[in-house]
Design a protein around this motif. Structure first.
Motif, short mmCIF file in Angstrom:
data_model
loop_
_atom_site.label_atom_id
_atom_site.label_comp_id
_atom_site.label_asym_id
_atom_site.label_seq_id
_atom_site.Cartn_x
_atom_site.Cartn_y
_atom_site.Cartn_z
N LEU A 192 0.99 -1.28 -0.07
CA LEU A 192 -0.11 -0.04 0.06
C LEU A 192 0.82 1.26 -0.05
CD1 LEU A 192 -2.72 1.51 0.23
CD2 LEU A 192 -2.46 1.32 2.84
N TRP A 234 4.08 1.49 -0.95
CA TRP A 234 4.78 1.79 -2.30
C TRP A 234 3.71 2.18 -3.42
CZ3 TRP A 234 7.57 -2.95 -5.20
CH2 TRP A 234 8.37 -2.29 -6.44
N SER A 235 2.44 1.74 -3.26
CA SER A 235 1.51 1.78 -4.51
C SER A 235 1.16 3.42 -4.46
CB SER A 235 0.50 0.93 -4.28
OG SER A 235 0.91 -0.54 -4.56
N SER A 236 0.92 3.88 -3.29
CA SER A 236 0.23 5.07 -3.25
C SER A 236 1.54 6.16 -3.44
CB SER A 236 -0.05 5.20 -1.47
OG SER A 236 1.18 5.04 -0.71
N HIS A 262 3.84 5.61 -5.41
CA HIS A 262 4.27 5.24 -6.89
C HIS A 262 3.27 5.92 -7.61
CE1 HIS A 262 6.10 3.34 -10.27
NE2 HIS A 262 4.90 2.92 -10.63
N GLY A 263 1.80 5.70 -7.32
CA GLY A 263 0.85 6.14 -8.16
C GLY A 263 0.61 7.65 -8.06
N LEU A 264 0.97 8.10 -6.89
CA LEU A 264 0.92 9.83 -6.79
C LEU A 264 1.95 10.25 -7.55
CD1 LEU A 264 -0.71 12.20 -5.86
CD2 LEU A 264 0.89 12.29 -3.92
N SER A 299 -4.40 7.25 -5.62
CA SER A 299 -3.19 6.93 -5.99
C SER A 299 -2.65 5.42 -5.39
CB SER A 299 -2.12 7.90 -4.85
OG SER A 299 -2.40 8.92 -5.28
N SER A 300 -3.44 4.90 -4.62
CA SER A 300 -3.05 3.47 -4.40
C SER A 300 -3.44 2.60 -5.32
CB SER A 300 -3.21 3.22 -2.82
OG SER A 300 -4.59 3.17 -2.90
N HIS A 340 -4.06 3.38 -8.41
CA HIS A 340 -3.43 3.84 -9.69
C HIS A 340 -2.28 3.35 -9.60
CE1 HIS A 340 -2.76 6.06 -13.26
NE2 HIS A 340 -1.44 6.61 -12.63
N GLY A 341 -1.43 3.48 -8.49
CA GLY A 341 -0.10 2.90 -8.58
C GLY A 341 -0.02 1.16 -8.47
N LEU A 342 -0.88 0.70 -7.87
CA LEU A 342 -0.62 -0.67 -7.96
C LEU A 342 -0.72 -1.27 -9.28
CD1 LEU A 342 -0.19 -3.40 -6.67
CD2 LEU A 342 -2.67 -3.65 -5.89
N LEU A 346 2.27 -0.58 -11.31
CA LEU A 346 3.19 -1.67 -10.71
C LEU A 346 3.00 -3.00 -11.43
CD1 LEU A 346 3.98 -0.71 -7.02
CD2 LEU A 346 5.36 -0.29 -8.97
N MET A 396 -4.64 -5.27 -0.52
CA MET A 396 -3.89 -4.09 -0.21
C MET A 396 -5.07 -2.99 0.16
SD MET A 396 -2.22 -1.33 -2.88
CE MET A 396 -3.69 -0.84 -3.38
#
Lengths: 203, 203
Positions: free
Chosen positions: A157, A159-161, A163-165, B160-161, B163-165, B168, B190
């Motif tokens: 979570l 990392w994804s957030s 990375h997503g932002l 963001s989360s 979108h980020g996942l 990834l 997640m």
DNA sequence: TACCAAATGTGATCGCTGTTCACATACAAT
DNA sequence: ATTGTATGTGAACAGCGATCACATTTGGTA
């Protein structure tokens, strides 16, 4: 190198080409990175590049691996500095990730382009593993972590957030016209919003 | 159209070209989308495309706008269905976002490519606004929201989360060799990890 | 020192790409 | 029927990645 410049053999073309990618991508964007442009910038014939990289994609792969290492180092530094300052290392690492993307958007793009990279290249895989290991270990060791060999849902979570932002900033419509400091403020607010989910660092 | 095919005028070339982008991107990836390939698939000379799109980037922009609309609709449907089933609409919308990316990676990539798109194009901007509005309104109305005119830190975290996942998964090293269902499981974990941060839906 | 094999750089050339432009054809309104 | 406009065509252009025979340099060996 100015006077001692060799007429024929460059000496370190492989790395010089990487630097050329770096320069051109930073200045004109990733789409402007052309084999011929890189060669010209280094002062060499276009065909010379193929002595060191099988094709353009191999060059971009090497560049991506380099960028991944830079990001890993950036995160490690952010953690060290925050821990030295007794400030919140988790937040610092999150912000460092996003700042990296904002400051070097072309690098950030280049790192994650499945279609223009050989994702099986050993150096690239190693660089990706290094970054992943950083994040598996309790987000660079800033939060408690039971199993450093796998990404927990919480770690993912985090990392994804970030990375997503970062992606939404760099490629997307979020905070589009706004200044860097405004974006960082937005990012900070987001990170703080998820902060309560994470146990304090175990140091 | 087989018998009634007109020798000269196609009749609906603009949209047909979009469909060609769709097909080629789905089958061979975004990098394989070439003006000439699209024209050939539609059965038309390469230069004809320029009667309908100023350049390749304009075509890709139109395609991106279309993909954004598809995503918006997918999210709206997921919410409706979840609310009809009395299941967790927030989780459903999150998962729908990630599923969309996994099922149509080329579309997902195309939507967010700042460098190959005219991000100021009015249709693209409108499509992006539609999606953003969806998410501003308490993540498609699945969580409580004070101010539907701005993205709260929580809303941005949710966006963001996922979108980020999605990124990834599609571009990065996360869950690389794993099956679709494994990835969805990872995604679900997640999303559940951040679920406690969000107030229940207000319906 | 003289030599040779391997490494590295070059220039010409190929097919493909996006793009332009003068021209051809079809359509729609008068 | 005529005419103006929209749409499609074919030939061309420069720039791209890539290949290949050839030129030059380097470094080890005799």
């Amino acid at each position: 190198m100015k006077n001692g410049k060799r007429a024929y053999h460059h000496g370190n073309l492989a790395e010089s080409l990487l630097n050329a990618v770096d320069d051109i991508a930073s200045q004109f964007g990733l789409e402007a990175v052309t084999l011929r442009a890189c060669a010209k910038r280094v002062g060499v014939a276009p065909s010379s590049a193929f002595r060191h990289y099988a094709d353009k994609r191999a060059l971009l792969t090497a560049f991506a691996a380099r960028a991944l290492h830079q990001l890993s180092n950036t995160l490690a530094n952010a953690r060290s500095q925050a821990q030295a300052n007794d400030s919140d290392a988790f937040v610092a690492v999150c912000m460092a990730y996003i700042e990296f993307a904002l400051e070097k958007p072309a690098f950030f793009r280049a790192m994650w382009r499945e279609e223009t990279i050989y994702t099986n290249d050993e150096h690239y895989v190693a660089a990706a593993k290094q970054l992943t290991a950083h994040l598996k270990g309790g987000f660079a060791g800033t939060i408690s972590d039971q199993d450093p060999s796998s990404l927990s849902p919480q770690e993912l979570l985090a990392w994804s957030s970030v990375h997503g932002l970062a992606n939404l900033f760099v490629e997307g419509p979020v905070a589009n016209g706004q200044s860097l400091s405004q974006k960082l403020q937005v990012a900070n607010d987001m990170v703080l919003a998820m902060r309560p989910l994470f146990a304090p660092q175990h140091s």
